[in-house]
Design an enzyme around this catalytic site. Sequence first.
Site, short mmCIF file in Angstrom:
data_model
loop_
_atom_site.label_atom_id
_atom_site.label_comp_id
_atom_site.label_asym_id
_atom_site.label_seq_id
_atom_site.Cartn_x
_atom_site.Cartn_y
_atom_site.Cartn_z
N THR A 96 -13.76 26.00 -48.10
CA THR A 96 -14.70 27.06 -48.48
C THR A 96 -15.78 27.27 -47.43
O THR A 96 -16.25 28.39 -47.23
CB THR A 96 -15.32 26.69 -49.86
OG1 THR A 96 -14.28 26.77 -50.82
CG2 THR A 96 -16.43 27.65 -50.25
N SER A 114 -7.85 23.46 -48.81
CA SER A 114 -7.37 22.08 -48.76
C SER A 114 -6.41 21.73 -49.88
O SER A 114 -5.82 20.65 -49.88
CB SER A 114 -8.54 21.10 -48.72
OG SER A 114 -9.16 20.99 -49.99
N SER A 115 -6.21 22.65 -50.84
CA SER A 115 -5.12 22.42 -51.80
C SER A 115 -3.77 22.48 -51.10
O SER A 115 -2.75 22.08 -51.67
CB SER A 115 -5.20 23.46 -52.93
OG SER A 115 -5.27 24.76 -52.38
N THR A 117 -13.13 21.09 -50.17
CA THR A 117 -13.58 20.02 -51.07
C THR A 117 -12.48 19.55 -52.02
O THR A 117 -12.57 18.45 -52.56
CB THR A 117 -14.78 20.50 -51.90
OG1 THR A 117 -14.40 21.66 -52.64
CG2 THR A 117 -15.98 20.81 -51.03
N ASP A 118 -11.44 20.37 -52.21
CA ASP A 118 -10.45 20.03 -53.24
C ASP A 118 -9.73 18.71 -52.96
O ASP A 118 -9.49 17.92 -53.89
CB ASP A 118 -9.41 21.15 -53.36
CG ASP A 118 -9.97 22.40 -54.03
OD1 ASP A 118 -11.14 22.38 -54.45
OD2 ASP A 118 -9.22 23.39 -54.16
#
Length: 346
Positions: free
Chosen positions: A20, A61-62, A94-95
Amino acid sequence: MERIRPDAPRRITLISTGGTIASRWQGTGYAADAGGDTVLASAAVPDGVEVKVVDLFNINSSQMTTERQLALLRTVRETLADPDVDGIVVTHGTDTLEESAFLLDLYHDDPRPVVFTGAQKPLGAADGDGPGNMYDALQVAGSVRDLGVLVVFDGKVHAARGTVKTQTLAADAFADPSAAGPVGRLGFGRVDIRRAPDRPAALPGPVADSGVPRVDVVMHHSDADPALFEAALAAGARGIVLVATGAGNATPAFVDAVAAAVRRGVLVAVSTRVPAGPLAEIYTGGGAVDLVAAGAVLSGTLRAGQTRVAVLATLLSDAAPAARTDTLRRLVAAPADTSTDERAAA
Ligand code: ASP
């Protein structure tokens, strides 16, 4: 590592991977697309810090994979081969940040810090948290030693080990719910480190050419049977994390499935769906007592994502199959909590 020229600028390498903090509107939703230079330009840089940018990838990052994480590990090692580098900042979505940071921490044997950061609000947001997090991460990367891999977010410094994303949207997005508080805080230009993270000896490095083993995560819940656990085995899993209830409990049917998997050489770890506290051998009748007797390893205070990383790193190590359980136990061992203050203050 002592600095030869104490007044020289701190040289930090920023490795940009997306998230993000690098995200912009794509017409239907946000996605990572800005390069590291653009992300860096959105933030102030602390006095005395010089930054070199490496654009490694640019993903939400997923979409993280083990191959990408190992590429990040290689990039960190190549960067630290330069003795003039004082520290590294990794910008990351952040995921899955907690998984990449922990993987790197398991291999990190250098006094210089690797500091992960990101944002909950996108690049350019008027009230964005990315610029502040970037500034803080650069400041930490330029000033601490011997703390391993860290996560700097919302004015707090967290150890990689144990830290998880605890908020989907709020700025204070990371914590180790089993610890008494972060390892440090930032504010008014100061980095205040209160304790050193407790870390096991670093792994020597992933064994080259061994391929990436499949490691699956299966959750227990009311009504659960081992069908998905067995599907993981059928899909070729060499490691499985059972996310149990409570302090590590499931059912007799899961115990049988775990015993059969262990007999086939599959490495099984047990974590919990409860947010905080250690796994513990208390209950029989399908509980942690029986799962351990069946050959599973309890994950200390690590939650599912980081437990999976510990299983993966064990399988990527040169540990002989018979020694893998011991290696995994060492990697998940609950760190001694040396802090004295903070749950109340947090
Ligand atoms: N979807 C984002 C990611 O890449 C979320 C974030 O970065 O906060 O993980």
